[in-house]
Design an enzyme around this catalytic site. Structure first.
Site, mmCIF file in Angstrom:
data_model
loop_
_atom_site.group_PDB
_atom_site.id
_atom_site.type_symbol
_atom_site.label_atom_id
_atom_site.label_comp_id
_atom_site.label_asym_id
_atom_site.label_seq_id
_atom_site.Cartn_x
_atom_site.Cartn_y
_atom_site.Cartn_z
ATOM 1 N N LYS A 166 0.998 -1.224 0.043
ATOM 2 C CA LYS A 166 -0.050 0.032 0.136
ATOM 3 C C LYS A 166 0.922 1.410 -0.144
ATOM 4 O O LYS A 166 1.804 1.136 0.691
ATOM 5 C CB LYS A 166 -1.059 0.045 1.142
ATOM 6 C CG LYS A 166 -1.870 1.092 1.410
ATOM 7 C CD LYS A 166 -2.541 1.093 2.615
ATOM 8 C CE LYS A 166 -3.855 2.239 2.701
ATOM 9 N NZ LYS A 166 -3.143 3.346 2.775
ATOM 10 N N LYS A 198 7.516 1.124 1.508
ATOM 11 C CA LYS A 198 8.225 0.439 0.516
ATOM 12 C C LYS A 198 9.665 1.094 0.275
ATOM 13 O O LYS A 198 10.500 0.166 0.186
ATOM 14 C CB LYS A 198 7.557 0.238 -0.677
ATOM 15 C CG LYS A 198 6.255 -0.764 -0.650
ATOM 16 C CD LYS A 198 5.520 -0.889 -1.895
ATOM 17 C CE LYS A 198 4.976 0.569 -2.649
ATOM 18 N NZ LYS A 198 4.366 1.421 -1.771
ATOM 19 N N LYS A 225 6.714 9.168 -7.848
ATOM 20 C CA LYS A 225 7.369 10.301 -6.999
ATOM 21 C C LYS A 225 8.856 10.205 -7.180
ATOM 22 O O LYS A 225 9.731 11.292 -6.768
ATOM 23 C CB LYS A 225 7.082 10.044 -5.562
ATOM 24 C CG LYS A 225 5.515 10.236 -5.349
ATOM 25 C CD LYS A 225 5.418 10.182 -3.793
ATOM 26 C CE LYS A 225 5.845 9.019 -3.098
ATOM 27 N NZ LYS A 225 5.152 7.955 -3.405
ATOM 28 N N ASP A 282 -1.356 -1.178 -5.226
ATOM 29 C CA ASP A 282 -1.933 -2.321 -5.269
ATOM 30 C C ASP A 282 -1.750 -2.798 -7.170
ATOM 31 O O ASP A 282 -1.417 -2.097 -7.606
ATOM 32 C CB ASP A 282 -3.424 -2.252 -5.162
ATOM 33 C CG ASP A 282 -3.932 -2.006 -3.756
ATOM 34 O OD1 ASP A 282 -2.864 -1.807 -3.062
ATOM 35 O OD2 ASP A 282 -4.980 -2.233 -3.697
#
Length: 266
Positions: free
Chosen positions: A10, A15, A41, A126
């Site tokens: 998510k 991450k 990003k 996802d």
């Protein structure tokens, strides 16, 4: 065996922090590492490069269709090679499509990239877009991991991601818990991992050292190498490199996931 892994989870679950610290730890173990940031990003590699952003593949391609390896691949802490895919302007285009373009570009400008000991794809969100599973479908990834915490929505996303893996026939290497200090968090994520047929391969306790290092633009392994959390990332890197277990995950249905989450909040 060369390890090519992708970390999914998510948005906002950590991450990029996990990927960059694992990359740094693996490099310090003597491995040749390539980190490919797939988030629009373009911040997956920022803590490996002293807080500086690097030009993305998609931005460079806007300037010229003729790129060299040096245009988009930069060496960071520990010798980790870093590449950022980039993305379209907000509300315009498909970020997933950008991943496909970037992989095709990488093959042309750095054909020996698969010779690295460890390649990490840091993939956003996802599994809802074909582009985001492009590294898997094109055969560039041989292991996938899902990152979650013990909070309900990250678990819901992790379960949904596993559903996506199941649909495309990709086996899961394991679950990583990035703690948010939720109630009985480790127990919950361990049981979740078992119920989907996998295992908890790493537990990252919440530690303010991580945020402090990120604010300064560094990985924990570079800025606070003697900290407890640095040892956690070293162990996780060691375990991911040595992991040979992969399973076809069986996601829970919504009611099962809800009941599991409630069990640990009572």
């Amino acid at each position: 065996m060369k390890k090519v892994i992708a970390i999914y989870g998510k948005g906002g679950i950590g991450k990029s922090s996990t990927a960059s610290n694992v990359a740094a730890a693996a490099a310090l173990l003597g491995k040749k590492v390539l980190l490919i940031g797939c988030d629009p990003k373009s911040d997956s590699s920022i803590t490996l490069l002293g807080g500086k952003r690097i030009p993305t593949v998609l931005d460079r391609l806007k300037e010229s269709p003729h790129l060299s390896k040096e245009d988009v691949i930069f060496e960071g802490f520990g010798g980790v090679l870093c590449m950022e895919v980039g993305g379209p302007e907000p509300g315009v285009g498909c970020a997933g499509r950008g991943i496909i373009v970037a992989i095709e570009t990488l093959k042309k400008i750095y054909p020996e990239f698969m010779d690295n000991d460890l390649i990490i794809y840091d993939v956003p969100g996802d599994v809802v877009c074909g582009g985001f599973v492009a590294p898997i479908k094109k055969g560039f990834v041989n292991e996938v991991y899902v990152l979650t915490s013990g909070e309900y929505m990250p678990l819901y996303a992790a379960n949904n991601i596993c559903r996506g893996f199941s649909r495309i026939g990709m086996e899961l290497g394991g679950v990583i818990c990035n703690s948010r200090n939720a109630d009985r968090e480790r127990e919950l994520v361990e049981e979740f991992s078992q119920k989907i047929g996998s295992r908890l391969i790493g537990y990252i306790p919440k530690d303010p050292v991580v945020q402090a290092c990120e604010r300064d633009g560094f990985s924990v392994l570079e800025k606070a190498p003697d900290s407890k959390i640095a040892s956690v990332y070293r162990q996780l890197a060691h375990d991911l490199i040595g992991n040979s277990e992969r399973v076809k995950a069986t996601p829970l249905d919504d009611d099962q996931l809800r009941m599991l989450s409630k069990k640990y909040s009572e």
